[in-house]
Design a protein around this motif. Structure first.
Motif, PDB file in Angstrom:
ATOM      1  N   ASP A  18       0.856  -1.180   0.000  1.00 34.01           N
ATOM      2  CA  ASP A  18       0.000   0.000   0.000  1.00 34.01           C
ATOM      3  C   ASP A  18       0.895   1.234   0.000  1.00 34.01           C
ATOM      4  OD1 ASP A  18      -2.210  -1.549   0.050  1.00 34.01           O
ATOM      5  OD2 ASP A  18      -2.743  -1.164   2.152  1.00 34.01           O
ATOM      6  N   VAL A  19       0.740   2.084  -1.008  1.00 33.67           N
ATOM      7  CA  VAL A  19       1.460   3.357  -1.059  1.00 33.67           C
ATOM      8  C   VAL A  19       0.558   4.396  -0.400  1.00 33.67           C
ATOM      9  CG1 VAL A  19       2.516   5.085  -2.540  1.00 33.67           C
ATOM     10  CG2 VAL A  19       2.637   2.664  -3.163  1.00 33.67           C
ATOM     11  N   GLN A  20       1.033   5.005   0.697  1.00 35.79           N
ATOM     12  CA  GLN A  20       0.211   5.911   1.479  1.00 35.79           C
ATOM     13  C   GLN A  20       0.784   7.317   1.436  1.00 35.79           C
ATOM     14  OE1 GLN A  20      -0.227   4.261   5.413  1.00 35.79           O
ATOM     15  NE2 GLN A  20      -1.765   2.754   4.721  1.00 35.79           N
ATOM     16  N   MET A  21      -0.106   8.290   1.600  1.00 33.17           N
ATOM     17  CA  MET A  21       0.288   9.703   1.527  1.00 33.17           C
ATOM     18  C   MET A  21      -0.399  10.463   2.648  1.00 33.17           C
ATOM     19  SD  MET A  21      -0.322  12.343  -1.637  1.00 33.17           S
ATOM     20  CE  MET A  21      -2.046  12.604  -1.235  1.00 33.17           C
ATOM     21  N   LEU A  22       0.281  11.453   3.187  1.00 30.35           N
ATOM     22  CA  LEU A  22      -0.270  12.382   4.159  1.00 30.35           C
ATOM     23  C   LEU A  22      -0.122  13.766   3.581  1.00 30.35           C
ATOM     24  CD1 LEU A  22       0.128  12.320   7.984  1.00 30.35           C
ATOM     25  CD2 LEU A  22       0.554  14.435   6.757  1.00 30.35           C
ATOM     26  N   GLY A  23      -1.188  14.536   3.540  1.00 34.94           N
ATOM     27  CA  GLY A  23      -1.142  15.867   2.977  1.00 34.94           C
ATOM     28  C   GLY A  23      -2.405  16.167   2.204  1.00 34.94           C
ATOM     29  N   PRO A  24      -2.418  17.239   1.421  1.00 37.40           N
ATOM     30  CA  PRO A  24      -3.615  17.621   0.662  1.00 37.40           C
ATOM     31  C   PRO A  24      -3.880  16.635  -0.463  1.00 37.40           C
ATOM     32  CG  PRO A  24      -1.777  19.005   0.058  1.00 37.40           C
ATOM     33  CD  PRO A  24      -1.303  18.185   1.219  1.00 37.40           C
ATOM     34  N   ASP A  25      -5.090  16.747  -1.024  1.00 37.45           N
ATOM     35  CA  ASP A  25      -5.437  15.921  -2.166  1.00 37.45           C
ATOM     36  C   ASP A  25      -4.533  16.241  -3.340  1.00 37.45           C
ATOM     37  OD1 ASP A  25      -7.399  14.722  -0.760  1.00 37.45           O
ATOM     38  OD2 ASP A  25      -9.014  16.010  -1.525  1.00 37.45           O
ATOM     39  N   LEU A  26      -4.396  15.288  -4.239  1.00 39.15           N
ATOM     40  CA  LEU A  26      -3.600  15.503  -5.439  1.00 39.15           C
ATOM     41  C   LEU A  26      -4.307  16.489  -6.355  1.00 39.15           C
ATOM     42  CD1 LEU A  26      -2.529  11.833  -6.159  1.00 39.15           C
ATOM     43  CD2 LEU A  26      -1.210  13.621  -5.016  1.00 39.15           C
ATOM     44  N   VAL A  27      -3.517  17.256  -7.118  1.00 37.98           N
ATOM     45  CA  VAL A  27      -4.047  18.260  -8.041  1.00 37.98           C
ATOM     46  C   VAL A  27      -4.794  17.555  -9.155  1.00 37.98           C
ATOM     47  CG1 VAL A  27      -3.454  20.115  -9.634  1.00 37.98           C
ATOM     48  CG2 VAL A  27      -2.217  19.862  -7.474  1.00 37.98           C
ATOM     49  N   ARG A  28      -5.978  18.053  -9.474  1.00 38.98           N
ATOM     50  CA  ARG A  28      -6.743  17.467 -10.573  1.00 38.98           C
ATOM     51  C   ARG A  28      -6.788  18.382 -11.782  1.00 38.98           C
ATOM     52  NH1 ARG A  28      -9.231  12.967  -9.000  1.00 38.98           N
ATOM     53  NH2 ARG A  28      -9.512  12.613  -6.764  1.00 38.98           N
ATOM     54  N   SER A  29      -6.081  19.522 -11.719  1.00 35.14           N
ATOM     55  CA  SER A  29      -6.009  20.416 -12.873  1.00 35.14           C
ATOM     56  C   SER A  29      -5.077  19.836 -13.909  1.00 35.14           C
ATOM     57  CB  SER A  29      -5.504  21.795 -12.435  1.00 35.14           C
ATOM     58  OG  SER A  29      -5.252  22.607 -13.554  1.00 35.14           O
ATOM     59  N   SER A  30      -5.327  20.160 -15.193  1.00 29.65           N
ATOM     60  CA  SER A  30      -4.471  19.671 -16.273  1.00 29.65           C
ATOM     61  C   SER A  30      -3.117  20.349 -16.260  1.00 29.65           C
ATOM     62  CB  SER A  30      -5.148  19.891 -17.632  1.00 29.65           C
ATOM     63  OG  SER A  30      -5.412  21.274 -17.811  1.00 29.65           O
ATOM     64  N   SER A  31      -3.001  21.492 -15.586  1.00 28.35           N
ATOM     65  CA  SER A  31      -1.722  22.204 -15.515  1.00 28.35           C
ATOM     66  C   SER A  31      -1.148  22.036 -14.124  1.00 28.35           C
ATOM     67  CB  SER A  31      -1.927  23.685 -15.841  1.00 28.35           C
ATOM     68  OG  SER A  31      -0.745  24.403 -15.595  1.00 28.35           O
ATOM     69  N   HIS A  32       0.143  21.684 -14.064  1.00 29.50           N
ATOM     70  CA  HIS A  32       0.819  21.527 -12.770  1.00 29.50           C
ATOM     71  C   HIS A  32       1.131  22.866 -12.129  1.00 29.50           C
ATOM     72  CE1 HIS A  32       2.321  17.336 -14.161  1.00 29.50           C
ATOM     73  NE2 HIS A  32       1.018  17.376 -13.886  1.00 29.50           N
ATOM     74  N   ASN A  33       1.009  23.959 -12.899  1.00 29.84           N
ATOM     75  CA  ASN A  33       1.399  25.269 -12.372  1.00 29.84           C
ATOM     76  C   ASN A  33       0.247  25.942 -11.636  1.00 29.84           C
ATOM     77  OD1 ASN A  33       3.976  25.068 -13.481  1.00 29.84           O
ATOM     78  ND2 ASN A  33       3.243  25.786 -15.482  1.00 29.84           N
ATOM     79  N   VAL A  34      -0.929  25.290 -11.640  1.00 33.11           N
ATOM     80  CA  VAL A  34      -2.087  25.887 -10.984  1.00 33.11           C
ATOM     81  C   VAL A  34      -2.259  25.237  -9.620  1.00 33.11           C
ATOM     82  CG1 VAL A  34      -4.556  26.285 -11.109  1.00 33.11           C
ATOM     83  CG2 VAL A  34      -3.169  26.354 -13.197  1.00 33.11           C
ATOM     84  N   SER A  35      -2.231  26.009  -8.596  1.00 29.41           N
ATOM     85  CA  SER A  35      -2.391  25.469  -7.243  1.00 29.41           C
ATOM     86  C   SER A  35      -3.860  25.511  -6.870  1.00 29.41           C
ATOM     87  CB  SER A  35      -1.557  26.284  -6.252  1.00 29.41           C
ATOM     88  OG  SER A  35      -1.825  25.864  -4.947  1.00 29.41           O
ATOM     89  N   LEU A  36      -4.379  24.372  -6.433  1.00 27.98           N
ATOM     90  CA  LEU A  36      -5.773  24.285  -6.000  1.00 27.98           C
ATOM     91  C   LEU A  36      -5.846  24.032  -4.499  1.00 27.98           C
ATOM     92  CD1 LEU A  36      -7.239  22.158  -8.930  1.00 27.98           C
ATOM     93  CD2 LEU A  36      -7.128  24.638  -8.710  1.00 27.98           C
ATOM     94  N   GLY A  37      -4.835  24.494  -3.795  1.00 24.60           N
ATOM     95  CA  GLY A  37      -4.745  24.161  -2.375  1.00 24.60           C
ATOM     96  C   GLY A  37      -5.951  24.599  -1.566  1.00 24.60           C
ATOM     97  N   ARG A  38      -6.493  25.788  -1.846  1.00 25.23           N
ATOM     98  CA  ARG A  38      -7.592  26.283  -1.022  1.00 25.23           C
ATOM     99  C   ARG A  38      -8.894  25.525  -1.272  1.00 25.23           C
ATOM    100  NH1 ARG A  38      -6.727  32.879  -1.272  1.00 25.23           N
ATOM    101  NH2 ARG A  38      -4.656  32.888  -0.286  1.00 25.23           N
TER     102      ARG A  38
END
Length: 699
Positions: free
Chosen positions: A517-537
């Motif tokens: 099982d690969v596990q992660m702690l933190g915010p959800d992964l970005v679902r935007s097509s561009s990596h330069n757009v932050s959707l953190g909020r």
């Protein structure tokens, strides 16, 4: 009298004149056309009638026993016709039945019945046969081919459409009638007890008033093979080594049977026309030769054999081998079959009295003196003497192999393999701890391996398994200690943008792992097509680890995409043995540090331009100095300057690469493994390290 007669006649005349017209008539119905009718599908036709003796009678038309039209002629009420037939049937003013665009369903008997009160009932019968033209008539065979001696075979006709009025079967142009050999039916011809004489051309002719069709099919009745006939040429009682001879085998059948010869368990399929030619024969070719003839389509076969005698010395060389006898003795064997007379065999180094014709077996007690010592077998023959050697050896050191999987019941299966080279071949036994392992529902014991079914995961980890490879000359033992799911080493590698990471890991060879099982702690992964757009909020955060990928037990890496480079993530890998989880791997972190205040961030932003200016000033002064020195120097145009205090770009890049986290593996291996046998590490991903950032801090 005259007056009386005149009065009576006048009365009768008055009665006749005043009576209703037709009161003395009888209702009759007659056919105005043929009563037996034929039609082609899609035609229009009329079953025509006429009537007399009454006016406007009630009429009923029937198709078979069922009424299809009910009406009173010249009535204002329309005819009563079933809705399913209203598009085909109509009735004319004189009571005739009109059929339009008929189909095969209208083949039937029809009747009309007219009734008039006081004038009786009249009826009339008709027949109608509807035909189709023949299309795509074919002949099939059941079974797929006819075989002589079988119960029967059947020729069956089939067609896309068509109505048969007449059918005739022919065999080779002669009409076939039903008898004890043939059964003729409308669409089939049955041939009983077929034989090879039933091979030929079968035809079926179909006719109706509108079309005819004839279809043919060639039928070949398969037969044979008959009993093969064998001949040996030249004819003599025996042959001497070096002679040549031929064996012939022939048999009748269709298709022509294939012929093969077999001798000594070896089949010779390259014999032409059933002839096996033997040249320069030896005594190894002495014996029984079997001819087999096979019908390739019916698989029927026949066998005949002939004995060939060849006298001479044995062919080839004697063969030696050694086996285990009762687990404690050595059984030496020597064989040199054939020859006339048979060769005499002996082991002079072991016994002076043991001899045997053609084959010799000798049991001796195992001893250190026989371990690794060649033993010779001497083969004596009047023409030739030969020897062969065999060396007995104890089991050699070996490394156990391990395989893990899931059985059909969804439980963990562990297979331990132990194979040691030895002569004679070693036998393998197993211990669990100090107790012998026996086969059953939990353990499956093979020749060289032990398979453990996972009824209790903890059982695997509480015991050591020992395999022993043993023969009369010695034993080799190896112990296997199964480990719980564990990861021995892991690493994280980001790409240049920090939006993709690759996790790699290793496991010890004896660790029972069926998945990760690969596990992660933190915010959800970005679902935007561009990596330069932050959707953190707009994305949720988690304060606990969650599984984002599941990998099979053979996996050694995982890629995680669409990270927000402005956020911090933590990753770890959980090894699993089906439902049992092992200890997590080292936690790997990526992303900026947390806890910087707004003033600190502003100070860093303000310090970057100032730092760049401070860096440019000494660079400009250095450039002016170099320019001045070049003008004053008489040296070469392109001097080579070295500065041990400065690093080249390649050195800086290499240093940055190491700082970014170059791969470092230190997998744990058990004491009988140098490397994992079946799960090699995957190639590490290539990446370019991010450029160094100069940071200014304000206080």
């Amino acid at each position: 009298m005259t007056l009386l007669c005149d009065g009576f006649c006048g009365f009768l005349l008055c009665v006749l004149l005043t009576a209703p017209q037709g009161s003395l008539s009888q209702l009759t119905v007659t056919a105005a056309g043929p009563t037996q009718n034929i039609a082609l599908v899609g035609d229009n036709l009329t079953l025509a009638v006429s009537y007399s003796g009454a006016t406007n009678p009630a009429i009923i038309w029937r198709k078979g026993p069922d009424p299809v039209v009910t009406w009173t002629i010249n009535s204002s009420t329309p005819p009563d016709i079933p809705p399913s037939m209203s598009n085909v049937l109509r009735v004319s003013d004189n009571g005739s039945l009109i059929l339009e665009t008929v189909t095969l369903d209208y083949t039937d008997s029809y009747s009309v019945e007219m009734t008039k009160s006081g004038q009786g009932t009249a009826s009339l019968n008709f027949t109608l046969t509807v035909y189709e033209r023949f299309e795509n008539v074919t002949l099939g065979l059941q079974p797929d081919f006819a075989v002589e001696g079988t119960g029967r075979f059947t020729l069956q006709s089939a067609m896309a459409r068509g109505v048969v009025e007449e059918h005739v079967w022919f065999f080779n142009g002669i009409e076939v009638k039903s008898n004890s050999h043939y059964t003729v039916e409308q669409r089939s011809l049955v041939i009983h007890d077929p034989n090879r004489n039933d091979t030929g051309l079968y035809s079926l002719t179909l006719r109706n008033p509108y079309s005819s069709a004839t279809v043919d099919r060639n039928i070949t009745v398969l037969y044979g093979p008959d009993a093969p006939v064998l001949t040996v040429s030249p004819v003599q009682q025996f042959f001497v080594s070096g002679d040549s001879l031929s064996l012939s085998c022939k048999a009748d059948g269709f298709p022509p049977p294939t012929v093969s010869w077999m001798f000594g368990g070896v089949t010779f399929n390259d014999s032409r026309d059933g002839v096996l030619r033997l040249t320069n024969v030896t005594t190894s070719q002495d014996g029984v030769y079997v001819c087999t003839v096979v019908n390739d389509q019916t698989n029927a076969s026949r066998h005949e054999n002939v004995t060939v005698k060849v006298y001479e010395k044995p062919d080839g060389s004697p063969a030696c081998s050694v086996k285990s006898s009762a687990g404690v003795n050595l059984q030496y064997e020597c064989a040199w079959p054939g020859g006339t007379p048979a060769a005499i065999l002996s082991f002079p180094g072991l016994s002076n009295s043991s001899t045997g014709p053609g084959h010799l077996s000798l049991n001796v007690s195992a001893s250190d003196s026989l371990s690794g010592a060649p033993v010779s077998c001497t083969a004596h023959h009047p023409v030739q003497q030969s020897t062969c050697n065999i060396t007995a050896t104890p089991p050699a050191p070996f490394i156990p192999s391990l395989r893990f999987g899931i059985n059909a019941e969804g439980k963990i299966r562990v297979t331990i393999g132990c194979l040691s080279a030895a002569a004679p071949e070693s036998t393998v036994s197993w211990l669990r701890g100090t107790e012998a392992v026996s086969g059953g529902s939990v353990y499956t014991i093979g020749t060289t391996q032990l398979t453990i079914q996972d009824h209790d995961m903890s059982t695997f980890l509480q015991h050591n398994y020992t395999c022993s490879c043993r023969n009369p000359l010695g034993v080799q033992q190896r112990q296997v200690h199964l480990l719980a799911p564990v990861i021995s080493d892991s690493s994280l590698f980001p790409n240049q943008d920090g939006t993709v990471v690759t996790l790699t890991w290793e496991v010890p060879p004896a660790s029972i792992v069926t998945g990760f099982d690969v596990q992660m702690l933190g915010p959800d992964l970005v679902r935007s097509s561009s990596h330069n757009v932050s959707l953190g909020r707009s994305r949720s955060y988690s304060d606990s680890y969650r599984t984002i990928q599941q990998k099979p037990g053979s996996a050694r890496s995982a890629d995680v995409f669409t990270l927000d480079r402005t956020e911090m993530y933590k990753f770890r890998i959980i090894p699993k043995a089906r439902l049992t989880e092992g200890a997590p791997s080292t936690v790997h972190r990526i992303g900026p540090g947390k806890g910087l205040s707004g003033s600190a961030i502003a100070g860093i932003a303000a310090g970057i331009p100032a730092g760049i200016i401070l860096l440019l000033v000494p660079l400009c002064l250095l450039g002016l100095l170099i320019y001045a020195r070049n003008n004053d120097s008489e040296q070469a145009r392109y001097p080579i300057a070295t500065d041990k205090g400065m690093k080249t770009k390649a050195e800086l890049a290499s240093s940055n690469l190491r700082l970014a986290g170059a791969p470092h593996f230190s997998p744990e291996y058990n004491r009988f493994h140098q490397a994992p046998p079946s799960e090699p590490s995957m190639d590490l991903p290539m990446f370019v390290p991010p450029p160094p950032v100069r940071v200014a801090t304000t206080v």
